[in-house]
Scaffold this active site. Structure first.
Site, mmCIF file in Angstrom:
data_model
loop_
_atom_site.group_PDB
_atom_site.id
_atom_site.type_symbol
_atom_site.label_atom_id
_atom_site.label_comp_id
_atom_site.label_asym_id
_atom_site.label_seq_id
_atom_site.Cartn_x
_atom_site.Cartn_y
_atom_site.Cartn_z
ATOM 1 N N PRO A 88 0.693 -1.249 -0.024
ATOM 2 C CA PRO A 88 -0.354 0.245 -0.058
ATOM 3 C C PRO A 88 1.245 0.858 -0.066
ATOM 4 O O PRO A 88 0.283 2.143 -0.233
ATOM 5 C CB PRO A 88 -0.661 -0.139 1.258
ATOM 6 C CG PRO A 88 0.051 -1.086 1.877
ATOM 7 C CD PRO A 88 0.499 -2.135 1.233
ATOM 8 N N GLU A 115 2.533 -7.288 8.955
ATOM 9 C CA GLU A 115 2.392 -6.386 8.648
ATOM 10 C C GLU A 115 3.575 -5.790 7.362
ATOM 11 O O GLU A 115 3.368 -4.318 7.677
ATOM 12 C CB GLU A 115 2.870 -5.728 10.375
ATOM 13 C CG GLU A 115 1.912 -6.338 11.211
ATOM 14 C CD GLU A 115 0.316 -5.770 10.834
ATOM 15 O OE1 GLU A 115 0.227 -4.668 10.898
ATOM 16 O OE2 GLU A 115 -0.301 -7.038 10.908
ATOM 17 N N ARG A 153 -3.669 -8.298 -21.151
ATOM 18 C CA ARG A 153 -5.091 -8.087 -22.197
ATOM 19 C C ARG A 153 -3.612 -7.249 -22.603
ATOM 20 O O ARG A 153 -4.378 -6.443 -23.846
ATOM 21 C CB ARG A 153 -5.712 -7.329 -21.444
ATOM 22 C CG ARG A 153 -6.056 -5.645 -20.629
ATOM 23 C CD ARG A 153 -7.193 -6.051 -19.701
ATOM 24 N NE ARG A 153 -8.121 -5.489 -20.653
ATOM 25 C CZ ARG A 153 -7.907 -4.350 -21.693
ATOM 26 N NH1 ARG A 153 -7.618 -3.559 -21.086
ATOM 27 N NH2 ARG A 153 -9.699 -4.257 -22.525
ATOM 28 N N ASP A 168 -7.581 0.461 -28.043
ATOM 29 C CA ASP A 168 -6.922 1.463 -29.686
ATOM 30 C C ASP A 168 -7.314 3.111 -28.879
ATOM 31 O O ASP A 168 -7.063 3.983 -28.655
ATOM 32 C CB ASP A 168 -6.312 1.706 -30.535
ATOM 33 C CG ASP A 168 -5.866 0.419 -31.456
ATOM 34 O OD1 ASP A 168 -5.592 0.232 -32.445
ATOM 35 O OD2 ASP A 168 -5.083 -0.094 -30.189
HETATM 36 C C1 4FL Z 1 -2.770 -3.082 -0.841
HETATM 37 C C2 4FL Z 1 -0.913 -4.389 -1.715
HETATM 38 C C3 4FL Z 1 -2.943 -2.301 -1.879
HETATM 39 C C4 4FL Z 1 -0.816 -3.695 -2.513
HETATM 40 C C5 4FL Z 1 -0.373 -6.140 1.699
HETATM 41 C C6 4FL Z 1 -1.183 -5.945 2.897
HETATM 42 C C7 4FL Z 1 -1.698 -4.260 -0.676
HETATM 43 C C8 4FL Z 1 -1.358 -4.321 0.459
HETATM 44 N N1 4FL Z 1 -1.943 -2.418 -2.966
HETATM 45 N N2 4FL Z 1 -0.284 -5.472 0.182
HETATM 46 N N3 4FL Z 1 -1.611 -4.688 1.602
#
Ligand code: 4FL
Length: 262
Positions: A88, A115, A153, A168
Site C-alpha cells: 500500500p 504487517e 491484456r 486503441d
Molecule cells: C494493498 C498491496 C494495496 C498493494 C499487503 C497488505 C496491498 C497490501 N496494494 N499488501 N496490503
C-alpha cells in the site's frame, strides 16, 4: 512477457493461471507465468518466513533471508525482469503504468504478508513498489493478480481484433459510454432509439456524448486534470447551457421554496 510471483501461498495462483484471458495467453505462449513458494527458501525446519518486529509492537514482519534468496533465484532465471513489491506504500497502479509495463520483458512480483516486509529487502532487491489502491489487504497476492491481468491484456496478440480496436480508442481519459443489449425494453426502460437506428455516425456521436457526460458526473477529476479536446469543450458547454436554461426558467417563476413549490 514473463511473470514470476513470489508468495507464501503459491496455490492461490493455480486457478488464475488456468482460466480466462490469462489462461489463454499462457496456452498460446504469449506470456509465461509461475508462482514460487518463499517458504522453500527458508532454512529452518519450520520453514519460517516471519518474525517479530524490532522495537516491539503487534504483528509480524517478513524475514529478509528467505525472501532475498527467492528474489535472487527468480532474478537468475529471469535476468531481464523488473522486480515489483506489492504494498500500500507503493506508487498507485493505473492504466498508464500497465501500458508501460506491457512493453517490458517481465516482472518478479513480490507479495508481502503480515504487517510488512523487512525494509532492507525493499531497498536492495526491489526496483519499484506498487499499490493497487488505498486500502489494506492481508497480502499482496490479489494485488499481483490485478497487475498481471491489467498488463497481460495489453500484450500484443492477447486480445482478439474486436477488443484491440477498442483498446486503441481507449485513452484512459474518458469513461466508457453506456452499454445496452437485447431486449429493447427491460422493466419499462427503453434502449435509446439512436442505438437501434443503424446510423453509425449518429451512434458514434451518441457514444462520445455518453462518455463525456458520464465522466463529468462520475469522475470529474478525470476532466479537471487535463486539457480537453474542442469537441469535449463544446459538449460540456452545450450541457452547461441546457442546465442554465432550466435554472433560469425556475427563477423566472420565482419559486424559492426548498420543496420546489409543492
Ligand atoms: C494493498 C498491496 C494495496 C498493494 C499487503 C497488505 C496491498 C497490501 N496494494 N499488501 N496490503
Amino acid at each position: 512477457m514473463d511473470f514470476t510471483v513470489l508468495t507464501i501461498f503459491p496455490d492461490m495462483f493455480h486457478e488464475f493461471w488456468d482460466y480466462g484471458m490469462v489462461g489463454r495467453a499462457i496456452g498460446r505462449k504469449l506470456i509465461s507465468a509461475s508462482a514460487m513458494d518463499i517458504r522453500e527458501f527458508a532454512s529452518d525446519k519450520h520453514r519460517t518466513t516471519d518474525d517479530r518486529p524490532y522495537g516491539g509492537g503487534c504483528g509480524m514482519v517478513m524475514k529478509p533471508e528467505p525472501l532475498a534468496r527467492a528474489i535472487q533465484e527468480a532474478k537468475q532465471t529471469s535476468p531481464l525482469s523488473t522486480t515489483l513489491l506489492l504494498t500500500p506504500q507503493g506508487r498507485p497502479f493505473n492504466q498508464e503504468m500497465a501500458r508501460s509495463f506491457a512493453g517490458q520483458d517481465g516482472f518478479i512480483l513480490v507479495c508481502g504478508r503480515y504487517e510488512g516486509v523487512d525494509e532492507r529487502i525493499c531497498h536492495d532487491l526491489v526496483d519499484h513498489e506498487v499499490s493497487i489502491g488505498d486500502y489494506i489487504l492481508t497480502g499482496g497476492e490479489l494485488a499481483a493478480m490485478i497487475v498481471i491481468e491489467a498488463v497481460t491484456r495489453l500484450v500484443p496478440g492477447v486480445l482478439g481484433g474486436e477488443d484491440s480496436a477498442e483498446l486503441d480508442s481507449f485513452s484512459g481519459e474518458l469513461l466508457e459510454h453506456a452499454h445496452f443489449t437485447r431486449p429493447p425494453v427491460f422493466e419499462g426502460q427503453q434502449v435509446p432509439d439512436v442505438l437501434l437506428s443503424g446510423n453509425h455516425r449518429e451512434i458514434e456521436k451518441w457514444r462520445f456524448e455518453s462518455s463525456v457526460v458520464r465522466t463529468f458526473l462520475k469522475r470529474p477529476d478525470l476532466l479537471e486534470n487535463r486539457a480537453l479536446s474542442r469537441r469535449e469543450v463544446e459538449l460540456l458547454k452545450e450541457w452547461c447551457s441546457r442546465i442554465e436554461s432550466i435554472v433560469q426558467a425556475q427563477s423566472a417563476r420565482g419559486t424559492d421554496s426548498p420543496s420546489g413549490g409543492q
